[in-house]
Design a protein around this motif. Sequence first.
Motif, PDB file in Angstrom:
ATOM      1  N   GLY A 124     -31.066  12.726  47.271  1.00  0.00           N
ATOM      2  CA  GLY A 124     -29.938  11.812  47.101  1.00  0.00           C
ATOM      3  C   GLY A 124     -30.232  10.432  47.651  1.00  0.00           C
ATOM      4  N   ILE A 129     -30.221   6.886  45.534  1.00  0.00           N
ATOM      5  CA  ILE A 129     -29.370   5.775  45.995  1.00  0.00           C
ATOM      6  C   ILE A 129     -30.212   4.527  46.214  1.00  0.00           C
ATOM      7  CG2 ILE A 129     -27.976   4.949  47.945  1.00  0.00           C
ATOM      8  CD1 ILE A 129     -26.992   7.849  48.264  1.00  0.00           C
ATOM      9  N   LEU A 138     -21.449   2.313  50.101  1.00  0.00           N
ATOM     10  CA  LEU A 138     -22.684   2.320  50.884  1.00  0.00           C
ATOM     11  C   LEU A 138     -22.407   2.266  52.381  1.00  0.00           C
ATOM     12  CD1 LEU A 138     -25.797   2.230  50.662  1.00  0.00           C
ATOM     13  CD2 LEU A 138     -25.623  -0.264  50.761  1.00  0.00           C
ATOM     14  N   MET A 189     -29.615   0.966  44.369  1.00  0.00           N
ATOM     15  CA  MET A 189     -29.290  -0.248  45.124  1.00  0.00           C
ATOM     16  C   MET A 189     -30.374  -1.308  44.968  1.00  0.00           C
ATOM     17  SD  MET A 189     -26.305  -0.018  46.456  1.00  0.00           S
ATOM     18  CE  MET A 189     -26.421  -1.478  47.495  1.00  0.00           C
ATOM     19  N   GLY A 243     -26.893   9.292  43.047  1.00  0.00           N
ATOM     20  CA  GLY A 243     -27.445   9.642  44.351  1.00  0.00           C
ATOM     21  C   GLY A 243     -26.377  10.125  45.321  1.00  0.00           C
ATOM     22  N   PHE A 244     -25.228   9.444  45.339  1.00  0.00           N
ATOM     23  CA  PHE A 244     -24.135   9.894  46.196  1.00  0.00           C
ATOM     24  C   PHE A 244     -23.694  11.310  45.806  1.00  0.00           C
ATOM     25  CE2 PHE A 244     -23.132   5.256  46.932  1.00  0.00           C
ATOM     26  CZ  PHE A 244     -23.419   5.290  48.282  1.00  0.00           C
ATOM     27  N   PHE A 288     -34.710   4.777  52.058  1.00  0.00           N
ATOM     28  CA  PHE A 288     -33.753   3.865  51.424  1.00  0.00           C
ATOM     29  C   PHE A 288     -34.210   2.422  51.571  1.00  0.00           C
ATOM     30  CE2 PHE A 288     -30.190   0.961  51.985  1.00  0.00           C
ATOM     31  CZ  PHE A 288     -29.503   1.134  50.797  1.00  0.00           C
ATOM     32  N   SER A 303     -17.627   8.240  47.294  1.00  0.00           N
ATOM     33  CA  SER A 303     -18.611   7.170  47.167  1.00  0.00           C
ATOM     34  C   SER A 303     -19.232   7.157  45.778  1.00  0.00           C
ATOM     35  CB  SER A 303     -19.703   7.333  48.227  1.00  0.00           C
ATOM     36  OG  SER A 303     -19.178   7.149  49.536  1.00  0.00           O
ATOM     37  N   ALA A 304     -19.511   8.338  45.230  1.00  0.00           N
ATOM     38  CA  ALA A 304     -20.085   8.419  43.885  1.00  0.00           C
ATOM     39  C   ALA A 304     -19.138   7.817  42.853  1.00  0.00           C
ATOM     40  CB  ALA A 304     -20.392   9.878  43.543  1.00  0.00           C
ATOM     41  N   THR A 328     -26.871   4.626  41.616  1.00  0.00           N
ATOM     42  CA  THR A 328     -26.454   4.832  43.009  1.00  0.00           C
ATOM     43  C   THR A 328     -25.401   5.925  43.106  1.00  0.00           C
ATOM     44  OG1 THR A 328     -26.909   2.509  43.530  1.00  0.00           O
ATOM     45  CG2 THR A 328     -25.474   3.710  45.047  1.00  0.00           C
ATOM     46  N   ALA A 362     -19.107   3.939  43.217  1.00  0.00           N
ATOM     47  CA  ALA A 362     -20.322   3.311  42.700  1.00  0.00           C
ATOM     48  C   ALA A 362     -20.325   3.303  41.176  1.00  0.00           C
ATOM     49  CB  ALA A 362     -21.550   4.038  43.240  1.00  0.00           C
TER      50      ALA A 362
END
Length: 440
Positions: free
Chosen positions: A346, A350, A263, A354, A326-327, A292, A418-419, A323, A422
């Motif tokens: 996206g 995310i 994040l 979160m 979304g990434f 967000f 990042s995906a 999440t 997560a």
Amino acid sequence: MLASSLAFIDGSVTNVALPAIGKNLGGTAGDLSWAINAYLLPLSALLLIGGALGDHYGRRRMLVIGVALFTAASIGCALSPSLAAFLAFRALQGIGAALLMPNSLGILGSAFEGEARGRAVGTWAAAGAIASAIGPPLGGWLIDVVGWRSIFYLNVPVAVSAIVIFMRFVAETDRGQDVLDWRGAVLATGGLGALTWTLTAWSTRHDVTAAMAAGATAGIAFMVLFVLNERRLQDKAMMPLVLFGSKAFVGLTVLTFLLYGALGGLLMLLPYLLIVGSGYSPTQAGLALLPFSIVVGLASRLAGRTTEAIGPRWPLTIGPIVTGVGFALLVQADPQASYWTSVLPGMAIIAFGMAGAVAPLTTAVLASVDERHTGTASGFNSAISRTGGLIATSLAGAVISRTGDDLIGAFQTGAVISAACAAAAGITAWFTLGGTEKSA
């Protein structure tokens, strides 16, 4: 909530202000990453001792000191005549935040129990998300109309209100009776500080110098000595190693590192991509992050209550995996395309992921330890989240140094990483979390 909001507002607003700060004070893309890392480095290094000081001397006292220091440093940032002075005051902000963040949560952990604790932490998380939501658009508007220096004055009225409320309505917590583990505090601070400095220095050069090698060696040595010291002191240690006898506590630590690392990189890179790559104004970039924070703010209280009813395993498994989805969708982010089709989908997913993880994670950490160690556990968990963000921000320096198509490609690569982080966080929760488990 007011105290923690200082850190949330500052983090979200500074990300939007990076291009303007760089233009006014000068410096390379690597220097811009220091605008974030100069704050995160002392914050990561000192969070553990910040929580321990609150446990020992009183959490309200440390909270007030942290807020006052943070506010003075904010004014210093606003008045900075040069990049060097600005970075020095950013570091001072990090020290103040290291005192206020763990003690804010420590007070919640000791003041509420059971389902009430879940509601309280959910409300705390929602307030932080709302503060984060207000910060970017308001800060972006101030940058456009007044200039980037004005954003640091936002902290002053919040801080004054917080201190007044602390002194009038918040009772001081009991002080610890044992002698504070100063040796452990020095070793932990030295180790975390040396390691995070080494990583940050490497991110700006991407080669290893003798100073970096020495810093890494010193950091590892300090941390080994810290573990040996804590093992010798046992229950009297600043960070009792018995906490790590809990599979749940270890799982929460790994989850926090992965999720907040992912994040932290996004929240720095997306506004930069939109401003530099697509010509967004700071106000528009701030508004791009608004969905967000709104979703997290609206859903966090419900997520906290749900965790108290069903336990943390499902929320902390599903939330990070959503999440991650979304990434993955942000791989299609293109600053030349429509925000509504390339960025918003996206960001929305995310946010929902979160929202299901923030309050349950905090509640689970506070519930996994004895009340005597809530400040220490909160400080440690916050340190892990900030360290994850620090690493992501350090690596992000390689992205913001790109231009044009290279910038877009580097951002998309970061979204894939990042995906994966997560999703790994969610898998970790599934295999390590069961019912609420006290570890100390």
